[in-house]
Design a protein around this motif. Structure first.
Motif, PDB file in Angstrom:
ATOM      1  N   UNK A 153      -6.083  88.050 131.754  1.00 17.06           N
ATOM      2  CA  UNK A 153      -6.138  89.328 131.035  1.00 17.06           C
ATOM      3  C   UNK A 153      -5.414  90.417 131.821  1.00 17.06           C
ATOM      4  N   UNK A 154      -5.632  90.445 133.121  1.00 15.15           N
ATOM      5  CA  UNK A 154      -4.942  91.427 133.961  1.00 15.15           C
ATOM      6  C   UNK A 154      -3.430  91.244 133.889  1.00 15.15           C
ATOM      7  N   UNK A 155      -2.993  90.002 134.027  1.00 19.85           N
ATOM      8  CA  UNK A 155      -1.553  89.741 134.034  1.00 19.85           C
ATOM      9  C   UNK A 155      -0.921  90.014 132.674  1.00 19.85           C
ATOM     10  N   UNK A 156      -1.646  89.733 131.612  1.00 25.67           N
ATOM     11  CA  UNK A 156      -1.147  90.043 130.268  1.00 25.67           C
ATOM     12  C   UNK A 156      -0.875  91.534 130.134  1.00 25.67           C
ATOM     13  N   UNK A 157      -1.785  92.351 130.667  1.00 26.45           N
ATOM     14  CA  UNK A 157      -1.601  93.801 130.602  1.00 26.45           C
ATOM     15  C   UNK A 157      -0.415  94.247 131.447  1.00 26.45           C
ATOM     16  N   UNK A 158      -0.287  93.684 132.654  1.00 24.34           N
ATOM     17  CA  UNK A 158       0.846  94.089 133.494  1.00 24.34           C
ATOM     18  C   UNK A 158       2.163  93.663 132.872  1.00 24.34           C
ATOM     19  N   UNK A 159       2.202  92.500 132.251  1.00 25.03           N
ATOM     20  CA  UNK A 159       3.429  92.099 131.562  1.00 25.03           C
ATOM     21  C   UNK A 159       3.782  93.119 130.477  1.00 25.03           C
TER      22      UNK A 159
ATOM     23  N   UNK B 282       1.687  89.960 142.720  1.00 22.53           N
ATOM     24  CA  UNK B 282       0.489  90.525 142.111  1.00 22.53           C
ATOM     25  C   UNK B 282      -0.636  90.695 143.125  1.00 22.53           C
ATOM     26  N   UNK B 283      -1.454  91.728 142.892  1.00 21.07           N
ATOM     27  CA  UNK B 283      -2.591  91.992 143.748  1.00 21.07           C
ATOM     28  C   UNK B 283      -3.723  91.009 143.498  1.00 21.07           C
ATOM     29  N   UNK B 284      -4.680  90.983 144.418  1.00 24.41           N
ATOM     30  CA  UNK B 284      -5.808  90.056 144.331  1.00 24.41           C
ATOM     31  C   UNK B 284      -7.056  90.683 143.739  1.00 24.41           C
ATOM     32  N   UNK B 285      -7.107  92.008 143.719  1.00 24.83           N
ATOM     33  CA  UNK B 285      -8.342  92.685 143.363  1.00 24.83           C
ATOM     34  C   UNK B 285      -8.506  92.752 141.853  1.00 24.83           C
ATOM     35  N   UNK B 286      -9.441  91.960 141.331  1.00 27.20           N
ATOM     36  CA  UNK B 286      -9.662  91.890 139.888  1.00 27.20           C
ATOM     37  C   UNK B 286     -10.024  93.242 139.310  1.00 27.20           C
ATOM     38  N   UNK B 287     -10.769  94.024 140.046  1.00 26.30           N
ATOM     39  CA  UNK B 287     -11.195  95.313 139.536  1.00 26.30           C
ATOM     40  C   UNK B 287     -10.114  96.373 139.527  1.00 26.30           C
ATOM     41  N   UNK B 288      -9.098  96.218 140.391  1.00 29.20           N
ATOM     42  CA  UNK B 288      -8.063  97.248 140.511  1.00 29.20           C
ATOM     43  C   UNK B 288      -6.657  96.723 140.234  1.00 29.20           C
ATOM     44  N   UNK B 289      -6.537  95.473 139.880  1.00 31.87           N
ATOM     45  CA  UNK B 289      -5.203  94.854 139.798  1.00 31.87           C
ATOM     46  C   UNK B 289      -4.284  95.594 138.823  1.00 31.87           C
ATOM     47  N   UNK B 290      -4.761  95.898 137.641  1.00 27.58           N
ATOM     48  CA  UNK B 290      -3.906  96.537 136.637  1.00 27.58           C
ATOM     49  C   UNK B 290      -3.455  97.914 137.107  1.00 27.58           C
TER      50      UNK B 290
END
Length: 313
Positions: free
Chosen positions: A119-125, A75-83
């Motif tokens: 929240x980001x990881x939930x969306x990527x899942x 996973x990426x580190x950038x909270x703003x662009x991760x998804x």
């Protein structure tokens, strides 16, 4: 033989997993993708390809994944662009006909978790479930090395650990245990298809107990004093850590990029019980029990966090 793609391969986790795969099979075919290929130039061989990839440039990612069968999506580190970055990687994997993605999610992902990263990881899942590609989710809990060298060690001189984690429990896990789980899943992905693993350490602890462990390891009294979310944010403001992640911001003294909104929201999530999980998934995947926090503290206490790598694992 399946060809494995490792995204972000020049990072610590990518390097660890690469080393484990090659140790198990020196002829394993690998595609190591990174924004900094020069850092991996010494690993190139007849079976190991080094390719440029940057989530911000979808065409580069698509080219980098060509010919791969299994993707280790770190996973990426950038909270703003991760998804959006992860979506680009998933799209590239679809274009390359990748058959399986092993994804590094985060511990305790579920709706309602206030942690911004969760929240980001939930969306990527969700995106991976919808992709049509077989998947394995490794919900990696907080690294024991972060607890030891980022949260505990700086507090030893004052004798006080102050966090917005309340009396919440969690099970910190050693980096090498995370890497070993990933390597096993990549070696035989069909055995782990559709699995969601909570990758934890062997003990469910709160920070009162962690302070007691620190007292023993550092031979100096340490206590834990919970603080409010507002107090914690004010502390980060005072030491110059920005509220929001920006990839261009200067690294913190430990050599990494931290933003207080993500850090504090994770602490609040821990306080609310979203990290109160302890499983035997490490042992089930690898056949080896995970390393306890006290052992990790002893092993890395004299090492800067950004210098902890497989050489001290």
């Amino acid at each position: 033989m399946s060809r494995i793609i490792i995204s972000g391969a020049s990072g610590d986790l990518g390097r660890r997993v690469t080393g484990l795969l090659l140790a198990a099979n020196p002829d394993q075919e690998l595609i190591l993708t990174t924004r900094t290929p020069d850092k991996l130039a010494d690993m190139a061989s007849d079976t190991v390809q080094i390719r440029y990839s940057d989530y911000q440039y979808p065409e580069a990612v698509s080219d980098a994944y060509a010919g791969g069968d299994i993707l280790f999506l770190i996973s990426g580190l950038n909270l703003g662009r991760r998804v959006s970055e992860h979506r680009a990687a998933i799209a590239a994997a679809q274009h390359a006909d990748v058959g399986h993605i092993v994804y590094t999610s985060v511990g305790g992902v579920q709706p309602g978790n206030p942690a911004l990263s969760a929240r980001d990881h939930l969306q990527t899942e969700a995106d991976l479930r919808d992709s049509g590609i077989a998947y394995t989710f490794l919900r990696n809990h907080l690294y024991a090395e972060i607890v030891s060298n980022i949260l505990v060690a700086p507090a030893v001189p004052s004798g006080v650990i102050s966090q917005a984690t309340g009396d919440g429990f969690f099970a910190p896990v050693a980096k090498e245990d995370v890497a070993r789980c990933a390597a096993e899943c990549l070696k035989d992905p069909s055995a782990h298809a559709g699995r969601i693993y909570e990758i934890t350490g062997p003990e469910l602890l709160d920070f009162h107990q962690i302070a007691a462990i620190a007292t023993h390891v550092h031979s100096s009294p340490v206590e834990y004093k919970p603080v409010s979310e507002e107090e914690r944010l004010a502390f980060f403001d005072a030491v110059g850590i920005p509220r929001t992640y920006d990839p261009t911001m200067p690294p913190s003294p430990d050599g990494h990029l931290w933003a207080s909104d993500e850090l504090v929201s994770a602490e609040v999530g821990l306080a609310q019980g979203f990290q109160a999980l302890q499983t035997r998934h490490v042992e089930q995947i690898t056949g080896q029990a995970p390393e306890p926090l006290a052992a990790v503290m002893e092993r890395v206490r004299e090492v800067r966090y950004d210098m902890i790598d497989a050489t001290v694992a």
